[in-house]
Design a protein around this motif. Structure first.
Motif, PDB file in Angstrom:
ATOM      1  N   PRO A  60      33.707  42.880  50.872  1.00  0.00           N
ATOM      2  CA  PRO A  60      33.836  41.602  50.157  1.00  0.00           C
ATOM      3  C   PRO A  60      35.121  40.865  50.522  1.00  0.00           C
ATOM      4  O   PRO A  60      35.253  39.668  50.333  1.00  0.00           O
ATOM      5  CB  PRO A  60      33.870  42.035  48.683  1.00  0.00           C
ATOM      6  CG  PRO A  60      33.318  43.416  48.652  1.00  0.00           C
ATOM      7  CD  PRO A  60      33.546  44.025  49.995  1.00  0.00           C
ATOM      8  N   ARG A  61      36.072  41.585  51.061  1.00  0.00           N
ATOM      9  CA  ARG A  61      37.358  40.981  51.402  1.00  0.00           C
ATOM     10  C   ARG A  61      37.259  40.005  52.573  1.00  0.00           C
ATOM     11  O   ARG A  61      38.112  39.151  52.762  1.00  0.00           O
ATOM     12  CB  ARG A  61      38.287  42.119  51.811  1.00  0.00           C
ATOM     13  CG  ARG A  61      39.676  41.957  51.349  1.00  0.00           C
ATOM     14  CD  ARG A  61      40.451  43.216  51.563  1.00  0.00           C
ATOM     15  NE  ARG A  61      40.422  44.079  50.406  1.00  0.00           N
ATOM     16  CZ  ARG A  61      40.508  45.396  50.462  1.00  0.00           C
ATOM     17  NH1 ARG A  61      40.589  46.003  51.620  1.00  0.00           N
ATOM     18  NH2 ARG A  61      40.503  46.095  49.352  1.00  0.00           N
ATOM     19  N   SER A  62      36.200  40.155  53.380  1.00  0.00           N
ATOM     20  CA  SER A  62      36.180  39.413  54.649  1.00  0.00           C
ATOM     21  C   SER A  62      36.286  37.901  54.437  1.00  0.00           C
ATOM     22  O   SER A  62      36.817  37.208  55.290  1.00  0.00           O
ATOM     23  CB  SER A  62      34.946  39.778  55.466  1.00  0.00           C
ATOM     24  OG  SER A  62      33.798  39.606  54.683  1.00  0.00           O
ATOM     25  N   ASP A  63      35.797  37.402  53.311  1.00  0.00           N
ATOM     26  CA  ASP A  63      35.884  35.956  53.108  1.00  0.00           C
ATOM     27  C   ASP A  63      37.004  35.556  52.159  1.00  0.00           C
ATOM     28  O   ASP A  63      37.054  34.430  51.679  1.00  0.00           O
ATOM     29  CB  ASP A  63      34.523  35.403  52.661  1.00  0.00           C
ATOM     30  CG  ASP A  63      33.533  35.501  53.818  1.00  0.00           C
ATOM     31  OD1 ASP A  63      33.896  35.039  54.923  1.00  0.00           O
ATOM     32  OD2 ASP A  63      32.458  36.098  53.641  1.00  0.00           O
ATOM     33  N   GLN A  64      37.887  36.486  51.905  1.00  0.00           N
ATOM     34  CA  GLN A  64      39.051  36.154  51.076  1.00  0.00           C
ATOM     35  C   GLN A  64      40.229  35.759  51.959  1.00  0.00           C
ATOM     36  O   GLN A  64      40.273  36.085  53.139  1.00  0.00           O
ATOM     37  CB  GLN A  64      39.445  37.360  50.220  1.00  0.00           C
ATOM     38  CG  GLN A  64      38.418  37.626  49.136  1.00  0.00           C
ATOM     39  CD  GLN A  64      38.669  38.946  48.448  1.00  0.00           C
ATOM     40  OE1 GLN A  64      39.720  39.540  48.586  1.00  0.00           O
ATOM     41  NE2 GLN A  64      37.677  39.396  47.712  1.00  0.00           N
ATOM     42  N   ALA A  65      41.192  35.095  51.322  1.00  0.00           N
ATOM     43  CA  ALA A  65      42.365  34.649  52.085  1.00  0.00           C
ATOM     44  C   ALA A  65      43.129  35.851  52.616  1.00  0.00           C
ATOM     45  O   ALA A  65      43.390  36.810  51.887  1.00  0.00           O
ATOM     46  CB  ALA A  65      43.263  33.812  51.199  1.00  0.00           C
ATOM     47  N   LEU A 248      56.743  49.291  48.296  1.00  0.00           N
ATOM     48  CA  LEU A 248      56.589  47.911  47.840  1.00  0.00           C
ATOM     49  C   LEU A 248      55.488  47.797  46.791  1.00  0.00           C
ATOM     50  O   LEU A 248      55.197  46.708  46.307  1.00  0.00           O
ATOM     51  CB  LEU A 248      56.290  46.992  49.033  1.00  0.00           C
ATOM     52  CG  LEU A 248      57.333  47.042  50.159  1.00  0.00           C
ATOM     53  CD1 LEU A 248      56.904  46.183  51.338  1.00  0.00           C
ATOM     54  CD2 LEU A 248      58.691  46.571  49.649  1.00  0.00           C
ATOM     55  N   ASP A 249      54.878  48.923  46.470  1.00  0.00           N
ATOM     56  CA  ASP A 249      53.877  48.973  45.409  1.00  0.00           C
ATOM     57  C   ASP A 249      52.739  47.981  45.636  1.00  0.00           C
ATOM     58  O   ASP A 249      52.197  47.400  44.706  1.00  0.00           O
ATOM     59  CB  ASP A 249      54.568  48.698  44.053  1.00  0.00           C
ATOM     60  CG  ASP A 249      53.638  48.953  42.879  1.00  0.00           C
ATOM     61  OD1 ASP A 249      52.851  49.899  42.966  1.00  0.00           O
ATOM     62  OD2 ASP A 249      53.695  48.194  41.896  1.00  0.00           O
ATOM     63  N   LEU A 250      52.383  47.748  46.885  1.00  0.00           N
ATOM     64  CA  LEU A 250      51.384  46.716  47.186  1.00  0.00           C
ATOM     65  C   LEU A 250      49.975  47.249  47.039  1.00  0.00           C
ATOM     66  O   LEU A 250      49.680  48.372  47.449  1.00  0.00           O
ATOM     67  CB  LEU A 250      51.573  46.205  48.617  1.00  0.00           C
ATOM     68  CG  LEU A 250      52.878  45.451  48.875  1.00  0.00           C
ATOM     69  CD1 LEU A 250      52.975  45.044  50.334  1.00  0.00           C
ATOM     70  CD2 LEU A 250      52.982  44.232  47.976  1.00  0.00           C
ATOM     71  N   ARG A 251      49.136  46.423  46.484  1.00  0.00           N
ATOM     72  CA  ARG A 251      47.695  46.731  46.431  1.00  0.00           C
ATOM     73  C   ARG A 251      46.959  45.421  46.186  1.00  0.00           C
ATOM     74  O   ARG A 251      47.523  44.475  45.611  1.00  0.00           O
ATOM     75  CB  ARG A 251      47.377  47.749  45.333  1.00  0.00           C
ATOM     76  CG  ARG A 251      47.422  47.240  43.900  1.00  0.00           C
ATOM     77  CD  ARG A 251      48.800  47.336  43.298  1.00  0.00           C
ATOM     78  NE  ARG A 251      48.772  47.125  41.854  1.00  0.00           N
ATOM     79  CZ  ARG A 251      49.803  47.306  41.071  1.00  0.00           C
ATOM     80  NH1 ARG A 251      50.960  47.676  41.550  1.00  0.00           N
ATOM     81  NH2 ARG A 251      49.704  47.095  39.779  1.00  0.00           N
ATOM     82  N   SER A 252      45.714  45.365  46.640  1.00  0.00           N
ATOM     83  CA  SER A 252      44.902  44.183  46.431  1.00  0.00           C
ATOM     84  C   SER A 252      44.735  43.989  44.915  1.00  0.00           C
ATOM     85  O   SER A 252      44.564  44.987  44.204  1.00  0.00           O
ATOM     86  CB  SER A 252      43.560  44.410  47.115  1.00  0.00           C
ATOM     87  OG  SER A 252      42.797  43.277  47.055  1.00  0.00           O
ATOM     88  N   PRO A 253      44.816  42.797  44.342  1.00  0.00           N
ATOM     89  CA  PRO A 253      44.930  41.479  44.974  1.00  0.00           C
ATOM     90  C   PRO A 253      46.356  40.923  45.005  1.00  0.00           C
ATOM     91  O   PRO A 253      46.562  39.750  44.664  1.00  0.00           O
ATOM     92  CB  PRO A 253      44.050  40.631  44.046  1.00  0.00           C
ATOM     93  CG  PRO A 253      44.318  41.211  42.672  1.00  0.00           C
ATOM     94  CD  PRO A 253      44.629  42.677  42.877  1.00  0.00           C
ATOM     95  N   ASP A 254      47.323  41.701  45.412  1.00  0.00           N
ATOM     96  CA  ASP A 254      48.689  41.192  45.468  1.00  0.00           C
ATOM     97  C   ASP A 254      48.798  39.992  46.406  1.00  0.00           C
ATOM     98  O   ASP A 254      48.073  39.893  47.404  1.00  0.00           O
ATOM     99  CB  ASP A 254      49.650  42.284  45.957  1.00  0.00           C
ATOM    100  CG  ASP A 254      50.279  43.052  44.798  1.00  0.00           C
ATOM    101  OD1 ASP A 254      50.551  42.410  43.761  1.00  0.00           O
ATOM    102  OD2 ASP A 254      50.486  44.267  44.925  1.00  0.00           O
TER     103      ASP A 254
END
Ligand code: ATP
Ligand code: MG
Length: 603
Positions: A60-65, A248-254
């Motif tokens: 589903p991510r493919s069409d996200q920014a 950096l504690d990063l995870r989608s949707p950061d």
């Protein structure tokens, strides 16, 4: 002053699985970490660009920014993961059609514009080696790096070509193709990037990639002298990906913004690769540093994690609390900082003026990824860099006469007790470890002893396992039997309301060996005056005792490297009337006192 720890509160906490630092360290293995990435289809290896882009296709991510580039004119260009996928495929095909093959060097001289991200990732798909140049470099540092790195292709703008490349082109016979961005006529001797990519196919199968294939060539900041070309391989992406999640504690949707210029390792590891591999929205700003602009970008883009440098934070601090309070930064969880020591004053300011913890972290061009950090859920001790990340074995080594680790018959001694200065060393074996200095095998070998990688930095740790930066080994001042780290002195001077920034050096002295001399930049509202100079000397003496500066000079234009570090070696050379040495990474001075000129803090 003893700084109070900054306790992490619940709302700043973080992925539940990251809350347990000790547990994470215990469980960690790089082998298991490799499995958090996909690898190329059919077990054909590991490629950075596949992990950053292709693996999001069909999800589903493919069409996200994927990328939001804020232009100098504030116009935002957005690319989805699919846009990036097609564009990078096209660019990989362009390279292939030009006959540029595996291992050949593709350089970029571009700002933070969509073409940069496409070039980097497209080149990696083609198994070419990508080497980013800092876009504010002048012709000579560009020529030197293109020459040392054997640049075959350069992607740049028509303006940069005319201003910086045309005159040096003749001296670079190995540079076969220069591709220029934009539309309209291209300068003689260049090819139009947009036309070539438009004509190229949008499909590209990444060839099998050995994780050990060379991927990136990063030149160091040159703080201590001639820049070195650190070689990194595709496997590095494992460390980029995981350290970004941990430190950096990063995870989608950061929504993540890294201010480092893509010409430096931070701008590549965390300004391109890691956030995309995690499927985030990556914000890039093509504009120059300006406190109002940066606060505005944070607010308007809804940035959730911000990665910047102490220089930038010091400038924001200097711009005042009132300005900081005028923006809605409620989506921001925390700020991370790298590149040089983060003065405790700045960490405390972040919490007071922005309501945000500032997480320091330490690493180098050579390490390719964050090594020591204020782990997401960890309390922060202002002035400390934090603790080694899971999978990173960091120690301090006993030092010899020359200030570096003492090596006896190939052996070194690890310091066991807390609070003792030693050379910071790391056990090799993490994926983003550099694989060599290009063309400088001896220099590379010298970076290791007794099974450790020697960082060249001096640090100490405390009983809780937090590491504290003391100095670069070659910056340490020896005065009357004391070993003094300039950073500690600079941090104390910065606590005085008049001082915005300080650079401290050791000046030869017949009695003390060296005496401590400080150069200080004043905050607006303060003027250089003898009274203030004496007051600062007295302030230093009260706070630092024997290690306080004996001499203080005012300097509104402290020399910085292009990556934002105070260039102490240059201060020292100027003070002593020595040759200034390699200045290719020197930032251009500000135009007038207090004006930040074109300085772009990055790391
Ligand atoms: P050169 O190796 O060419 O002299 P450089 O060491 O400045 O240049 P980089 O690899 O960009 O090149 O910088 C890494 C260095 O930056 C570290 O070795 C350390 O001295 C400093 N540094 C990075 N992060 C921190 C930090 N959090 N605290 C203190 N120092 C830091
Ligand atoms: Mg270095």
């Amino acid at each position: 002053m003893a700084w109070e720890p900054i306790r992490k509160t619940r709302h700043q906490a973080v992925q539940p699985n990251l809350a347990d630092y000790e547990g994470e360290c215990r469980e960690f293995s790089w082998q298991a970490a490799r499995r958090s990435l996909d690898g190329l289809p059919g077990g054909q290896g590991l490629n950075i660009a596949h992990e950053a882009v292709d693996r999001h296709m069909g999800t589903p991510r493919s069409d996200q920014a994927a990328l939001r580039c804020v232009g100098k004119d504030d116009k935002v260009t957005e690319l989805t993961y699919r846009d990036l996928y097609v564009a990078t495929n096209r660019f990989a095909n362009v390279l292939r059609e030009l006959g540029v093959g595996k291992g050949e060097r593709v350089f970029t001289l571009l700002g933070r514009v969509p073409d940069l991200y496409v070039t980097v990732l497209g080149a990696l798909k083609n198994l070419s080696v990508l080497s980013p140049l800092f876009s504010a470099f002048g012709p000579e540092p560009i020529r030197e790096r293109l020459y040392l790195g054997d640049g075959r292709v350069l992607v740049t703008t028509p303006e940069f070509y005319v201003r910086k490349i045309a005159a040096i082109r003749e001296s670079l016979p190995g540079l076969k193709h220069v591709l220029v961005t934009g539309v309209g006529p291209t300068p003689e001797g260049t090819l139009p990037l947009a036309e070539l990519t438009a004509a190229a196919r949008g499909e590209f199968d990444i060839p099998p990639t050995d994780p050990e294939d060379m991927a990136l060539l990063h030149f160091t900041s040159g703080t201590t002298g001639r820049p070195k070309g650190a070689v990194h391989v595709h496997e590095a992406v494992v460390a980029h990906h995981l350290t970004a999640a941990y430190a950096l504690d990063l995870r989608s949707p950061d929504v993540f913004w890294c201010t480092a210029d893509p010409g430096w390792v931070t701008g590549m590891s965390y300004g391109v690769i890691a956030p995309l591999s995690l499927g985030l929205v990556l914000v890039a700003d093509a504009g120059e540093f300006d406190s109002r602009r940066w606060y505005r970008v944070l607010q308007e883009q809804g940035v959730t994690v911000w990665y910047t440098s102490p220089t930038a934070l010091r400038m924001l601090m200097r711009a005042g609390d009132a300005l900081a309070g005028g923006y809605d930064l409620s989506r921001l969880r925390f700020i991370a900082s790298v590149g040089e020591p983060l003065n405790p004053e700045v960490a405390v300011w972040g919490l007071r003026a922005l309501g945000l913890p500032v997480h320091d972290n330490w690493w180098q061009t050579e390490t390719g990824a964050i090594m020591i950090s204020n782990y997401a859920a960890m309390d922060i001790k202002p002035g400390s860099m934090g603790r080694p990340l899971p999978g990173i074995d960091a120690v301090l080594l006993e030092r010899g006469e020359d200030g570096r680790a003492l090596v006896t018959d190939g052996h070194v001694r690890v310091i066991e007790e807390a609070g003792v200065d030693g050379e910071l060393a790391l056990r090799p074996g993490w994926p983003s470890m550099f694989r060599g200095y290009l063309g400088e095998q001896e220099r590379y070998i010298k970076a290791f002893a007794g099974g450790w990688y020697l960082s060249g930095d001096i640090a100490r740790n405390d009983k809780d396992g937090y590491f504290w930066f003391v100095a670069r080994a070659d910056d340490v001042i020896k005065s009357a039997g004391h070993l003094i780290g300039p950073f500690e002195v600079e941090s104390v001077l910065m606590e005085h309301p008049a001082v915005a920034e300080a650079g401290v050096i050791g000046k030869p002295d017949p009695v003390a060996g060296e005496l401590v001399k400080a150069f200080v930049t004043l905050n607006s509202g303060f003027e250089p005056a003898e009274k203030l100079r004496l007051e600062l000397i007295a302030f230093g003496r009260r706070r630092l005792g024997a290690v306080a500066p004996k001499e203080i000079a005012f300097d509104q234009n402290l020399p910085h490297t292009r990556s934002g570090k105070v260039m102490r070696r240059l201060l020292k050379a100027r003070e002593l009337g020595f040759p200034e040495g390699d200045l290719s990474t020197l930032e251009r001075p500000a135009r007038k006192p207090g004006d930040q000129g074109d300085r772009r803090p990055s790391c």
